[in-house]
Design a protein around this motif. Structure first.
Motif, PDB file in Angstrom:
ATOM      1  N   ALA A 240      16.203   1.737  -7.708  1.00 25.48           N
ATOM      2  CA  ALA A 240      16.022   0.771  -6.619  1.00 25.48           C
ATOM      3  C   ALA A 240      15.050   1.302  -5.569  1.00 25.48           C
ATOM      4  CB  ALA A 240      17.370   0.446  -5.984  1.00 25.48           C
ATOM      5  N   ILE A 241      15.107   2.610  -5.301  1.00 28.53           N
ATOM      6  CA  ILE A 241      14.194   3.209  -4.315  1.00 28.53           C
ATOM      7  C   ILE A 241      12.762   3.166  -4.829  1.00 28.53           C
ATOM      8  CG2 ILE A 241      13.616   5.327  -3.086  1.00 28.53           C
ATOM      9  CD1 ILE A 241      16.573   6.060  -3.168  1.00 28.53           C
ATOM     10  N   TYR A 242      12.574   3.529  -6.107  1.00 28.32           N
ATOM     11  CA  TYR A 242      11.229   3.497  -6.685  1.00 28.32           C
ATOM     12  C   TYR A 242      10.676   2.078  -6.697  1.00 28.32           C
ATOM     13  CZ  TYR A 242      12.652   8.114  -8.321  1.00 28.32           C
ATOM     14  OH  TYR A 242      13.104   9.401  -8.383  1.00 28.32           O
ATOM     15  N   ARG A 243      11.558   1.124  -6.991  1.00 28.21           N
ATOM     16  CA  ARG A 243      11.119  -0.273  -7.019  1.00 28.21           C
ATOM     17  C   ARG A 243      10.645  -0.711  -5.630  1.00 28.21           C
ATOM     18  NH1 ARG A 243      15.299  -2.295  -9.644  1.00 28.21           N
ATOM     19  NH2 ARG A 243      16.531  -2.786  -7.793  1.00 28.21           N
ATOM     20  N   THR A 244      11.354  -0.307  -4.611  1.00 22.97           N
ATOM     21  CA  THR A 244      10.974  -0.660  -3.242  1.00 22.97           C
ATOM     22  C   THR A 244       9.656   0.000  -2.850  1.00 22.97           C
ATOM     23  OG1 THR A 244      13.316  -0.850  -2.646  1.00 22.97           O
ATOM     24  CG2 THR A 244      11.725  -0.647  -0.844  1.00 22.97           C
ATOM     25  N   ILE A 245       9.492   1.262  -3.221  1.00 27.81           N
ATOM     26  CA  ILE A 245       8.267   1.987  -2.867  1.00 27.81           C
ATOM     27  C   ILE A 245       7.045   1.324  -3.504  1.00 27.81           C
ATOM     28  CG2 ILE A 245       7.037   4.162  -3.172  1.00 27.81           C
ATOM     29  CD1 ILE A 245       9.720   5.589  -2.906  1.00 27.81           C
ATOM     30  N   VAL A 246       7.168   0.944  -4.781  1.00 24.13           N
ATOM     31  CA  VAL A 246       6.040   0.312  -5.478  1.00 24.13           C
ATOM     32  C   VAL A 246       5.720  -1.043  -4.858  1.00 24.13           C
ATOM     33  CG1 VAL A 246       5.258  -0.625  -7.680  1.00 24.13           C
ATOM     34  CG2 VAL A 246       6.498   1.537  -7.623  1.00 24.13           C
ATOM     35  N   PHE A 247       6.750  -1.783  -4.468  1.00 27.77           N
ATOM     36  CA  PHE A 247       6.528  -3.130  -3.945  1.00 27.77           C
ATOM     37  C   PHE A 247       5.986  -3.125  -2.516  1.00 27.77           C
ATOM     38  CE2 PHE A 247       8.043  -7.063  -1.852  1.00 27.77           C
ATOM     39  CZ  PHE A 247       7.378  -7.982  -2.644  1.00 27.77           C
ATOM     40  N   LEU A 248       6.168  -2.034  -1.789  1.00 25.24           N
ATOM     41  CA  LEU A 248       5.789  -2.010  -0.374  1.00 25.24           C
ATOM     42  C   LEU A 248       4.303  -2.269  -0.146  1.00 25.24           C
ATOM     43  CD1 LEU A 248       7.863   0.903   1.208  1.00 25.24           C
ATOM     44  CD2 LEU A 248       8.010  -1.541   1.712  1.00 25.24           C
ATOM     45  N   SER A 249       3.470  -1.979  -1.134  1.00 31.21           N
ATOM     46  CA  SER A 249       2.024  -2.171  -0.948  1.00 31.21           C
ATOM     47  C   SER A 249       1.645  -3.646  -0.897  1.00 31.21           C
ATOM     48  CB  SER A 249       1.253  -1.476  -2.069  1.00 31.21           C
ATOM     49  OG  SER A 249       1.581  -2.047  -3.330  1.00 31.21           O
ATOM     50  N   TYR A 250       2.422  -4.508  -1.563  1.00 31.79           N
ATOM     51  CA  TYR A 250       2.023  -5.910  -1.665  1.00 31.79           C
ATOM     52  C   TYR A 250       2.095  -6.679  -0.342  1.00 31.79           C
ATOM     53  CZ  TYR A 250       1.730 -10.746  -3.120  1.00 31.79           C
ATOM     54  OH  TYR A 250       1.368 -12.067  -3.229  1.00 31.79           O
ATOM     55  N   PRO A 251       3.165  -6.530   0.468  1.00 35.49           N
ATOM     56  CA  PRO A 251       3.221  -7.321   1.715  1.00 35.49           C
ATOM     57  C   PRO A 251       2.191  -6.915   2.761  1.00 35.49           C
ATOM     58  CG  PRO A 251       5.413  -6.538   1.076  1.00 35.49           C
ATOM     59  CD  PRO A 251       4.424  -5.795   0.256  1.00 35.49           C
ATOM     60  N   LEU A 252       1.526  -5.780   2.580  1.00 39.08           N
ATOM     61  CA  LEU A 252       0.530  -5.364   3.565  1.00 39.08           C
ATOM     62  C   LEU A 252      -0.633  -6.356   3.615  1.00 39.08           C
ATOM     63  CD1 LEU A 252       0.249  -1.518   2.872  1.00 39.08           C
ATOM     64  CD2 LEU A 252       1.400  -2.629   4.786  1.00 39.08           C
ATOM     65  N   MET A 253      -1.175  -6.560   4.794  1.00 35.36           N
ATOM     66  CA  MET A 253      -2.359  -7.406   4.923  1.00 35.36           C
ATOM     67  C   MET A 253      -3.517  -6.786   4.151  1.00 35.36           C
ATOM     68  SD  MET A 253      -2.280  -8.509   8.938  1.00 35.36           S
ATOM     69  CE  MET A 253      -3.852  -9.357   8.716  1.00 35.36           C
ATOM     70  N   THR A 254      -4.283  -7.626   3.482  1.00 31.87           N
ATOM     71  CA  THR A 254      -5.384  -7.122   2.670  1.00 31.87           C
ATOM     72  C   THR A 254      -6.420  -6.385   3.518  1.00 31.87           C
ATOM     73  OG1 THR A 254      -5.056  -9.016   1.200  1.00 31.87           O
ATOM     74  CG2 THR A 254      -7.073  -7.757   0.929  1.00 31.87           C
ATOM     75  N   VAL A 255      -6.625  -6.852   4.744  1.00 27.60           N
ATOM     76  CA  VAL A 255      -7.559  -6.159   5.635  1.00 27.60           C
ATOM     77  C   VAL A 255      -7.067  -4.743   5.908  1.00 27.60           C
ATOM     78  CG1 VAL A 255      -8.554  -6.143   7.943  1.00 27.60           C
ATOM     79  CG2 VAL A 255      -8.374  -8.296   6.682  1.00 27.60           C
ATOM     80  N   ALA A 256      -5.751  -4.597   6.128  1.00 23.10           N
ATOM     81  CA  ALA A 256      -5.189  -3.264   6.366  1.00 23.10           C
ATOM     82  C   ALA A 256      -5.345  -2.383   5.135  1.00 23.10           C
ATOM     83  CB  ALA A 256      -3.716  -3.381   6.752  1.00 23.10           C
ATOM     84  N   VAL A 257      -5.143  -2.967   3.941  1.00 23.12           N
ATOM     85  CA  VAL A 257      -5.330  -2.215   2.699  1.00 23.12           C
ATOM     86  C   VAL A 257      -6.775  -1.747   2.582  1.00 23.12           C
ATOM     87  CG1 VAL A 257      -5.302  -2.386   0.180  1.00 23.12           C
ATOM     88  CG2 VAL A 257      -3.445  -3.390   1.512  1.00 23.12           C
ATOM     89  N   GLY A 258      -7.717  -2.617   2.901  1.00 27.97           N
ATOM     90  CA  GLY A 258      -9.129  -2.236   2.845  1.00 27.97           C
ATOM     91  C   GLY A 258      -9.457  -1.098   3.796  1.00 27.97           C
ATOM     92  N   ILE A 259      -8.895  -1.148   5.005  1.00 30.08           N
ATOM     93  CA  ILE A 259      -9.150  -0.075   5.978  1.00 30.08           C
ATOM     94  C   ILE A 259      -8.542   1.237   5.505  1.00 30.08           C
ATOM     95  CG2 ILE A 259      -8.632   0.702   8.323  1.00 30.08           C
ATOM     96  CD1 ILE A 259      -8.773  -2.233   9.191  1.00 30.08           C
TER      97      ILE A 259
END
Length: 299
Positions: free
Chosen positions: A105-124
């Motif tokens: 469950a922890i690994y699943r949460t860690i992997v999923f955490l990247s998706y809700p981030l704003m794409t602009v923030a991911v780019g930066i």
């Protein structure tokens, strides 16, 4: 008119009343702009002059004279063609977190955490990671003795597109994992139990049970990957703005530059039509490769 016919008419009228607002919004914000865009692609138009019919001139220029269009189309197809790699990685992660792995469950949460981030923030974030001077990736490579000089990831014609694709994979991977994990958990467990009793090895269970029953989920991931490749404007804009040169130019970024950078809204409309047709063709092709009815519902 019989009582049954009157009741049926009232039910249809009630359904129409509920659907009409949504259909009206869909028509105003989807069908009408699409139709206007197609009409505009056959005209020469700018906000300062009336539209003039030019037929296929915009499309002829695109195909015969515009090298940037072909670069953007090739990069878009490469972007789409790499999506199965991310889906395969997400499938492997889904199989792991769906097993009896401790802390799944922890690994699943860690992997999923990247998706809700704003794409602009991911780019930066990834632009900093790739930075030539103080980027974390170059720091690790130089500390490990793998390279002597910093790698210019986002300034290199060879590395820019793979670098952007990797950043996109990192963000979308969690979403793929959730889709595939949902599909895995919907597979009846008694099928695996019966296969184990019959002595079917693990790889055979995967290819004969897991993959066939995951076909709708995989098809959905493929469609999401195609749509993501056509809508990754903000990530490209923040990280490279289509550069260096046009090494990371996608159709969506080229449409923006043609329309708002060069104020050629008619040519941008033609590019949009080509992108829309390409999207339809790729989606139908993906459905065919998935068996022809991957997105259908069972009755």
């Amino acid at each position: 008119m019989t009582w049954f016919e009157r009741k049926r008419t009232r039910e249809l009228a009630l359904v129409a009343c509920f659907l009409l607002p949504s259909l009206l919004i869909f028509f105003l914000y989807r069908i009408l702009p699409l139709g206007w865009n197609v009409w505009l692609s056959f005209h020469a138009w700018s906000p300062l002059k009336p539209a003039q019919w030019v037929g296929l001139e915009n499309y002829e220029e695109m195909v015969l004279d515009d090298e940037v269009f072909w670069d953007a189309l090739a990069n878009t197809l490469i972007f789409i063609g790499c999506a199965p790699l991310a889906i395969a990685a997400a499938l492997a992660i889904s199989l792991l977190v769906n097993s009896d792995l401790k802390g799944a469950a922890i690994y699943r949460t860690i992997v999923f955490l990247s998706y809700p981030l704003m794409t602009v923030a991911v780019g930066i974030i990834w632009r900093w990671l790739y930075d030539e001077r103080g980027g974390f990736i170059n720091y690790v490579l130089r500390s490990a003795g793998i390279v002597d000089q910093p790698v210019k990831f986002l300034q290199s014609f060879d590395w820019a597109l793979p670098s952007v694709i990797l950043a996109d994979f990192w963000q979308i991977l969690g979403f793929y994992m959730i889709i595939l994990l949902t599909g895995l958990q919907s597979i009846p467990q008694h099928l695996y139990e019966a296969a184990r009793v019959d002595g079917v090895p693990a790889y055979a269970r995967f290819f004969r049970i897991t993959l066939p029953l995951l076909r709708p989920s995989i098809f959905l991931c493929i469609v999401v990957g195609i749509l993501n490749s056509f809508t990754s404007f903000d990530l490209i804009y923040v990280m490279t703005n289509g550069g260096p040169g046009h090494a990371t130019e996608l159709l969506i970024t080229y449409i923006y530059k043609a329309g708002f950078g060069q104020t050629r809204f008619d040519y941008a409309a033609a590019l949009t039509v080509v992108q829309f047709l390409l999207l339809i063709v790729l989606t139908v092709l993906a459905n065919r490769l998935s068996g022809g009815n991957a997105g259908s519902l069972e009755r």
